[in-house]
Design a protein around this motif. Sequence first.
Motif, PDB file in Angstrom:
ATOM      1  N   LEU A  62       0.602 -14.010   6.730  1.00 45.50           N
ATOM      2  CA  LEU A  62       0.129 -14.200   5.353  1.00 45.50           C
ATOM      3  C   LEU A  62      -0.178 -12.858   4.694  1.00 45.50           C
ATOM      4  N   ALA A  63      -0.774 -11.966   5.448  1.00 44.14           N
ATOM      5  CA  ALA A  63      -1.075 -10.634   4.914  1.00 44.14           C
ATOM      6  C   ALA A  63       0.213  -9.893   4.564  1.00 44.14           C
ATOM      7  N   TYR A  64       1.239 -10.023   5.408  1.00 44.84           N
ATOM      8  CA  TYR A  64       2.532  -9.400   5.104  1.00 44.84           C
ATOM      9  C   TYR A  64       3.069  -9.897   3.759  1.00 44.84           C
ATOM     10  N   ILE A  65       3.025 -11.207   3.570  1.00 45.48           N
ATOM     11  CA  ILE A  65       3.555 -11.789   2.329  1.00 45.48           C
ATOM     12  C   ILE A  65       2.755 -11.311   1.127  1.00 45.48           C
ATOM     13  N   VAL A  66       1.436 -11.339   1.211  1.00 45.45           N
ATOM     14  CA  VAL A  66       0.588 -10.932   0.090  1.00 45.45           C
ATOM     15  C   VAL A  66       0.829  -9.466  -0.269  1.00 45.45           C
ATOM     16  N   ILE A  67       0.840  -8.602   0.725  1.00 42.71           N
ATOM     17  CA  ILE A  67       1.055  -7.170   0.457  1.00 42.71           C
ATOM     18  C   ILE A  67       2.455  -6.939  -0.114  1.00 42.71           C
ATOM     19  N   GLY A  68       3.447  -7.639   0.433  1.00 47.42           N
ATOM     20  CA  GLY A  68       4.809  -7.507  -0.082  1.00 47.42           C
ATOM     21  C   GLY A  68       4.925  -7.936  -1.531  1.00 47.42           C
ATOM     22  N   VAL A  69       4.276  -9.044  -1.894  1.00 45.12           N
ATOM     23  CA  VAL A  69       4.332  -9.528  -3.272  1.00 45.12           C
ATOM     24  C   VAL A  69       3.588  -8.584  -4.218  1.00 45.12           C
ATOM     25  N   ILE A  70       2.443  -8.078  -3.801  1.00 44.50           N
ATOM     26  CA  ILE A  70       1.666  -7.166  -4.655  1.00 44.50           C
ATOM     27  C   ILE A  70       2.458  -5.899  -4.965  1.00 44.50           C
ATOM     28  N   TYR A  71       3.150  -5.364  -3.963  1.00 40.65           N
ATOM     29  CA  TYR A  71       3.849  -4.088  -4.132  1.00 40.65           C
ATOM     30  C   TYR A  71       5.361  -4.243  -4.271  1.00 40.65           C
ATOM     31  N   ILE A  72       5.827  -5.391  -4.737  1.00 39.22           N
ATOM     32  CA  ILE A  72       7.264  -5.666  -4.801  1.00 39.22           C
ATOM     33  C   ILE A  72       8.037  -4.605  -5.606  1.00 39.22           C
ATOM     34  N   ASP A  73       7.490  -4.104  -6.679  1.00 38.56           N
ATOM     35  CA  ASP A  73       8.188  -3.086  -7.475  1.00 38.56           C
ATOM     36  C   ASP A  73       7.427  -1.766  -7.515  1.00 38.56           C
ATOM     37  N   LYS A  74       6.497  -1.565  -6.613  1.00 41.66           N
ATOM     38  CA  LYS A  74       5.617  -0.400  -6.708  1.00 41.66           C
ATOM     39  C   LYS A  74       5.679   0.541  -5.508  1.00 41.66           C
ATOM     40  N   CYS A  75       6.560   0.322  -4.560  1.00 36.50           N
ATOM     41  CA  CYS A  75       6.589   1.175  -3.374  1.00 36.50           C
ATOM     42  C   CYS A  75       7.347   2.467  -3.676  1.00 36.50           C
ATOM     43  N   ILE A  77       8.066   4.950  -1.633  1.00 35.91           N
ATOM     44  CA  ILE A  77       8.854   5.476  -0.512  1.00 35.91           C
ATOM     45  C   ILE A  77      10.216   4.801  -0.418  1.00 35.91           C
ATOM     46  N   ASN A  78      10.204   3.469  -0.418  1.00 37.76           N
ATOM     47  CA  ASN A  78      11.442   2.711  -0.297  1.00 37.76           C
ATOM     48  C   ASN A  78      11.229   1.353  -0.949  1.00 37.76           C
ATOM     49  N   ARG A  79      12.060   1.002  -1.881  1.00 34.55           N
ATOM     50  CA  ARG A  79      11.868  -0.252  -2.623  1.00 34.55           C
ATOM     51  C   ARG A  79      12.066  -1.490  -1.746  1.00 34.55           C
ATOM     52  N   MET A  80      12.661  -1.328  -0.562  1.00 32.56           N
ATOM     53  CA  MET A  80      12.921  -2.463   0.323  1.00 32.56           C
ATOM     54  C   MET A  80      11.734  -2.816   1.220  1.00 32.56           C
ATOM     55  N   ILE A  81      10.782  -1.913   1.378  1.00 36.55           N
ATOM     56  CA  ILE A  81       9.658  -2.169   2.282  1.00 36.55           C
ATOM     57  C   ILE A  81       8.896  -3.443   1.896  1.00 36.55           C
ATOM     58  N   PRO A  82       8.544  -3.668   0.638  1.00 39.40           N
ATOM     59  CA  PRO A  82       7.870  -4.931   0.303  1.00 39.40           C
ATOM     60  C   PRO A  82       8.725  -6.173   0.608  1.00 39.40           C
ATOM     61  N   ILE A  83      10.022  -6.048   0.446  1.00 38.59           N
ATOM     62  CA  ILE A  83      10.912  -7.172   0.759  1.00 38.59           C
ATOM     63  C   ILE A  83      10.914  -7.423   2.259  1.00 38.59           C
ATOM     64  N   TYR A  84      10.932  -6.354   3.051  1.00 44.22           N
ATOM     65  CA  TYR A  84      10.856  -6.505   4.505  1.00 44.22           C
ATOM     66  C   TYR A  84       9.548  -7.196   4.899  1.00 44.22           C
ATOM     67  N   LEU A  85       8.455  -6.818   4.238  1.00 44.54           N
ATOM     68  CA  LEU A  85       7.173  -7.446   4.534  1.00 44.54           C
ATOM     69  C   LEU A  85       7.196  -8.942   4.207  1.00 44.54           C
TER      70      LEU A  85
END
Length: 119
Positions: A62-75, A77-85
């Motif tokens: 659940l934490a992975y999903i929440v963090i990924g959604v919060i930072y979906i367009d804000k990472c 370093i790499n725009r794919m990291i939130p998607i991986y999360l």
Amino acid sequence: GINAEYGEDDDLPPTYESLFGQIKEEWFTAENFMDFLRKAGGLLLASLACTLLLLILRILPLAYIVIGVIYIDKCPINRMIPIYLIVAGVLGLLQNALMLLRKFVTQNEAVALTYRGYE
């Protein structure tokens, strides 16, 4: 005869003592009351630590999903990291759900076999 729950012929399941059984054993083997308190406290803390670790591992997806959604367009370093999360979180939740389903089905099969008189 056939053991319906385990599918083996007269093989008994492994025995695991309950926490209460272990504490009871410590009561009879302790040298004195303080020794009993020390050993029983250690058992309780070990059980609590294990329970907390399992709880954290269940909540982590659940934490992975929440963090990924919060930072979906804000990472930065790499725009794919939130998607991986998000993907890891969904897969983790799916794994948890499948484990619970398997446990539920196994328990229901054992109850059904007992109800039919096979056990």
